[in-house]
Design a protein around this motif. Structure first.
Motif, PDB file in Angstrom:
ATOM      1  N   LEU A  72     -66.372 -34.636   4.301  1.00 26.68           N
ATOM      2  CA  LEU A  72     -66.229 -33.580   3.467  1.00 26.68           C
ATOM      3  C   LEU A  72     -65.247 -32.387   4.094  1.00 26.68           C
ATOM      4  O   LEU A  72     -64.565 -31.770   3.378  1.00 26.68           O
ATOM      5  CB  LEU A  72     -67.478 -32.865   3.362  1.00 26.68           C
ATOM      6  CG  LEU A  72     -68.586 -33.695   2.637  1.00 26.68           C
ATOM      7  CD1 LEU A  72     -69.961 -32.896   2.448  1.00 26.68           C
ATOM      8  CD2 LEU A  72     -68.176 -33.929   1.115  1.00 26.68           C
ATOM      9  N   LEU A  73     -65.055 -32.389   5.547  1.00 21.18           N
ATOM     10  CA  LEU A  73     -64.428 -31.202   5.949  1.00 21.18           C
ATOM     11  C   LEU A  73     -62.835 -31.685   6.320  1.00 21.18           C
ATOM     12  O   LEU A  73     -62.267 -30.917   6.489  1.00 21.18           O
ATOM     13  CB  LEU A  73     -65.097 -30.850   7.239  1.00 21.18           C
ATOM     14  CG  LEU A  73     -66.368 -30.321   7.241  1.00 21.18           C
ATOM     15  CD1 LEU A  73     -67.136 -29.764   8.510  1.00 21.18           C
ATOM     16  CD2 LEU A  73     -66.031 -28.928   6.292  1.00 21.18           C
ATOM     17  N   GLU A  74     -62.865 -33.029   6.923  1.00 21.68           N
ATOM     18  CA  GLU A  74     -61.432 -33.221   7.260  1.00 21.68           C
ATOM     19  C   GLU A  74     -60.442 -33.689   5.908  1.00 21.68           C
ATOM     20  O   GLU A  74     -60.658 -34.285   5.193  1.00 21.68           O
ATOM     21  CB  GLU A  74     -61.350 -34.570   8.236  1.00 21.68           C
ATOM     22  CG  GLU A  74     -62.069 -34.489   9.244  1.00 21.68           C
ATOM     23  CD  GLU A  74     -62.436 -36.016   9.890  1.00 21.68           C
ATOM     24  OE1 GLU A  74     -61.685 -36.944   9.430  1.00 21.68           O
ATOM     25  OE2 GLU A  74     -63.007 -35.994  11.220  1.00 21.68           O
ATOM     26  N   LYS A  75     -59.222 -32.755   6.392  1.00 17.32           N
ATOM     27  CA  LYS A  75     -58.167 -33.183   5.494  1.00 17.32           C
ATOM     28  C   LYS A  75     -57.427 -34.427   5.407  1.00 17.32           C
ATOM     29  O   LYS A  75     -56.661 -34.807   4.647  1.00 17.32           O
ATOM     30  CB  LYS A  75     -57.024 -31.854   5.613  1.00 17.32           C
ATOM     31  CG  LYS A  75     -57.834 -30.473   5.547  1.00 17.32           C
ATOM     32  CD  LYS A  75     -56.498 -29.479   5.578  1.00 17.32           C
ATOM     33  CE  LYS A  75     -57.122 -28.071   5.204  1.00 17.32           C
ATOM     34  NZ  LYS A  75     -56.458 -26.988   5.490  1.00 17.32           N
ATOM     35  N   GLU A  76     -57.359 -34.985   6.770  1.00 13.86           N
ATOM     36  CA  GLU A  76     -56.443 -36.172   7.131  1.00 13.86           C
ATOM     37  C   GLU A  76     -57.374 -37.413   7.110  1.00 13.86           C
ATOM     38  O   GLU A  76     -58.571 -37.161   7.282  1.00 13.86           O
ATOM     39  CB  GLU A  76     -55.795 -35.954   8.388  1.00 13.86           C
ATOM     40  CG  GLU A  76     -54.950 -34.931   8.768  1.00 13.86           C
ATOM     41  CD  GLU A  76     -53.781 -34.647   7.549  1.00 13.86           C
ATOM     42  OE1 GLU A  76     -53.357 -35.746   7.414  1.00 13.86           O
ATOM     43  OE2 GLU A  76     -53.368 -33.673   7.222  1.00 13.86           O
ATOM     44  N   GLY A  77     -56.973 -38.653   6.766  1.00 12.06           N
ATOM     45  CA  GLY A  77     -57.655 -39.664   6.986  1.00 12.06           C
ATOM     46  C   GLY A  77     -58.315 -40.167   5.939  1.00 12.06           C
ATOM     47  O   GLY A  77     -59.342 -41.054   5.751  1.00 12.06           O
ATOM     48  N   TRP A  78     -58.031 -39.475   4.478  1.00 12.79           N
ATOM     49  CA  TRP A  78     -58.791 -39.803   3.487  1.00 12.79           C
ATOM     50  C   TRP A  78     -58.366 -41.199   2.629  1.00 12.79           C
ATOM     51  O   TRP A  78     -58.859 -41.511   1.743  1.00 12.79           O
ATOM     52  CB  TRP A  78     -58.703 -38.664   2.297  1.00 12.79           C
ATOM     53  CG  TRP A  78     -59.654 -37.682   2.726  1.00 12.79           C
ATOM     54  CD1 TRP A  78     -59.826 -36.971   3.893  1.00 12.79           C
ATOM     55  CD2 TRP A  78     -60.447 -36.696   1.662  1.00 12.79           C
ATOM     56  NE1 TRP A  78     -60.655 -35.893   3.802  1.00 12.79           N
ATOM     57  CE2 TRP A  78     -60.914 -35.676   2.249  1.00 12.79           C
ATOM     58  CE3 TRP A  78     -60.362 -36.862   0.489  1.00 12.79           C
ATOM     59  CZ2 TRP A  78     -61.672 -34.839   2.098  1.00 12.79           C
ATOM     60  CZ3 TRP A  78     -61.342 -35.706  -0.129  1.00 12.79           C
ATOM     61  CH2 TRP A  78     -61.868 -34.771   0.576  1.00 12.79           C
ATOM     62  N   ASP A  79     -57.433 -41.770   3.303  1.00 10.05           N
ATOM     63  CA  ASP A  79     -56.642 -43.033   2.617  1.00 10.05           C
ATOM     64  C   ASP A  79     -56.749 -44.131   3.640  1.00 10.05           C
ATOM     65  O   ASP A  79     -56.056 -44.958   3.275  1.00 10.05           O
ATOM     66  CB  ASP A  79     -55.519 -42.791   2.211  1.00 10.05           C
ATOM     67  CG  ASP A  79     -54.410 -42.320   3.031  1.00 10.05           C
ATOM     68  OD1 ASP A  79     -54.944 -42.183   4.340  1.00 10.05           O
ATOM     69  OD2 ASP A  79     -53.322 -42.125   2.881  1.00 10.05           O
ATOM     70  N   LYS A  80     -57.586 -44.048   4.778  1.00  7.53           N
ATOM     71  CA  LYS A  80     -57.575 -45.230   5.508  1.00  7.53           C
ATOM     72  C   LYS A  80     -58.508 -46.297   4.945  1.00  7.53           C
ATOM     73  O   LYS A  80     -59.368 -46.002   4.439  1.00  7.53           O
ATOM     74  CB  LYS A  80     -57.899 -44.977   7.132  1.00  7.53           C
ATOM     75  CG  LYS A  80     -59.464 -44.212   7.175  1.00  7.53           C
ATOM     76  CD  LYS A  80     -59.470 -43.852   8.520  1.00  7.53           C
ATOM     77  CE  LYS A  80     -60.968 -43.074   8.765  1.00  7.53           C
ATOM     78  NZ  LYS A  80     -61.175 -42.743   9.956  1.00  7.53           N
ATOM     79  N   PRO A  81     -58.405 -47.532   5.572  1.00  4.76           N
ATOM     80  CA  PRO A  81     -59.281 -48.561   4.773  1.00  4.76           C
ATOM     81  C   PRO A  81     -60.986 -48.240   5.243  1.00  4.76           C
ATOM     82  O   PRO A  81     -61.068 -47.671   6.495  1.00  4.76           O
ATOM     83  CB  PRO A  81     -58.818 -49.757   5.668  1.00  4.76           C
ATOM     84  CG  PRO A  81     -57.538 -49.593   6.059  1.00  4.76           C
ATOM     85  CD  PRO A  81     -57.448 -48.035   6.260  1.00  4.76           C
ATOM     86  N   ILE A  82     -61.733 -48.631   4.383  1.00 11.33           N
ATOM     87  CA  ILE A  82     -63.222 -48.316   4.718  1.00 11.33           C
ATOM     88  C   ILE A  82     -63.912 -49.560   4.561  1.00 11.33           C
ATOM     89  O   ILE A  82     -63.940 -50.357   3.659  1.00 11.33           O
ATOM     90  CB  ILE A  82     -63.845 -47.485   3.702  1.00 11.33           C
ATOM     91  CG1 ILE A  82     -62.869 -46.144   3.514  1.00 11.33           C
ATOM     92  CG2 ILE A  82     -65.155 -47.087   3.858  1.00 11.33           C
ATOM     93  CD1 ILE A  82     -62.872 -44.940   4.688  1.00 11.33           C
ATOM     94  N   MET A  83     -64.446 -50.048   5.679  1.00  8.54           N
ATOM     95  CA  MET A  83     -65.692 -51.171   5.748  1.00  8.54           C
ATOM     96  C   MET A  83     -66.731 -50.931   5.511  1.00  8.54           C
ATOM     97  O   MET A  83     -67.255 -49.858   6.395  1.00  8.54           O
ATOM     98  CB  MET A  83     -64.878 -52.033   7.008  1.00  8.54           C
ATOM     99  CG  MET A  83     -65.542 -53.348   6.910  1.00  8.54           C
ATOM    100  SD  MET A  83     -67.193 -53.588   7.011  1.00  8.54           S
ATOM    101  CE  MET A  83     -67.641 -54.206   8.608  1.00  8.54           C
ATOM    102  N   THR A  84     -67.612 -51.446   4.754  1.00  5.41           N
ATOM    103  CA  THR A  84     -68.829 -51.154   4.898  1.00  5.41           C
ATOM    104  C   THR A  84     -69.929 -52.285   4.999  1.00  5.41           C
ATOM    105  O   THR A  84     -69.823 -53.127   4.007  1.00  5.41           O
ATOM    106  CB  THR A  84     -69.265 -50.414   3.187  1.00  5.41           C
ATOM    107  OG1 THR A  84     -68.471 -49.374   3.079  1.00  5.41           O
ATOM    108  CG2 THR A  84     -70.887 -50.049   3.052  1.00  5.41           C
ATOM    109  N   PRO A  85     -70.656 -52.320   6.121  1.00  7.30           N
ATOM    110  CA  PRO A  85     -71.563 -53.339   6.292  1.00  7.30           C
ATOM    111  C   PRO A  85     -72.609 -53.560   5.222  1.00  7.30           C
ATOM    112  O   PRO A  85     -73.199 -52.493   4.773  1.00  7.30           O
ATOM    113  CB  PRO A  85     -72.029 -53.030   7.884  1.00  7.30           C
ATOM    114  CG  PRO A  85     -71.336 -51.838   8.331  1.00  7.30           C
ATOM    115  CD  PRO A  85     -70.756 -51.130   7.052  1.00  7.30           C
TER     116      PRO A  85
END
Length: 187
Positions: A72-85
């Motif tokens: 919610l707070l970070e401006k950067e890294g909103w488009d990196k790959p997301i892996m969900t176990p």
């Protein structure tokens, strides 16, 4: 002084991020408020930057929206790959007012073009309803069976079946088996 300004700038934008996540998940202010134990007006104030939430409130909102405070707070890294176990998706299912449970995949990826969700619905717990919204939708049944109405047509779907449709048509589901798990992707 720079650190305070940076934190303040991030805090001012958190409302926009919360609203964006809530809308992308097709959830109402009331649903999020109820899940967080907050009032609808408080969530609205936070989304409109008229109230600065405490860290404890941010933790609750982040959990309900399937993200982290950093998300919610970070401006950067909103488009990196997301892996969900698998265990994370199952353990973080949130029950909605309509009686089914949802988990939003990749909440941290905020500029995504599609919204993938894991849904779990139990027989006799889903409130009959039809909804409509912009976009297209793809439903894939993982296990169990359900009836899905799209427009005036009812489809009986079982494990391995899928349905793709224009979400402007009224649509809704009703579990046929004791429990049904399905992937629902909004575009």
């Amino acid at each position: 002084m720079t650190d305070v300004k940076t934190i303040h700038t991030a805090t001012l934008e958190v409302g926009d991020r919360i609203r964006m996540l809530r809308i992308k998940q097709n959830r109402t202010l009331q649903e999020v408020a109820d899940s967080c134990g907050l009032s609808k007006s408080m969530i609205s104030k936070i989304e409109n930057d008229k109230a600065i939430p405490s860290v404890a409130t941010l933790v609750k909102i982040a959990q309900v929206l399937g993200t982290t405070i950093s998300g919610l707070l970070e401006k950067e890294g909103w488009d990196k790959p997301i892996m969900t176990p698998q265990s994370e998706a199952i353990s973080k299912l949130v029950k909605t007012e309509k009686g089914y449970m949802i988990f939003p995949f990749a909440s941290e990826f905020h500029q995504k073009k599609m919204q993938p969700f894991l849904f779990t619905a139990k027989k006799d717990e889903v409130v009959p309803h039809l909804l409509t919204h912009e976009g297209e939708e793809f439903v894939y049944v993982i296990d169990g069976s359900m009836k899905m109405q799209v427009g005036d047509t009812e489809y009986m779907l079982k494990a391995g079946d899928s349905l793709y449709f224009n979400a402007l048509q009224k649509h809704g589901i009703m579990p046929l088996s004791d429990e049904v798990h399905y992937l629902d992707i909004f575009v």
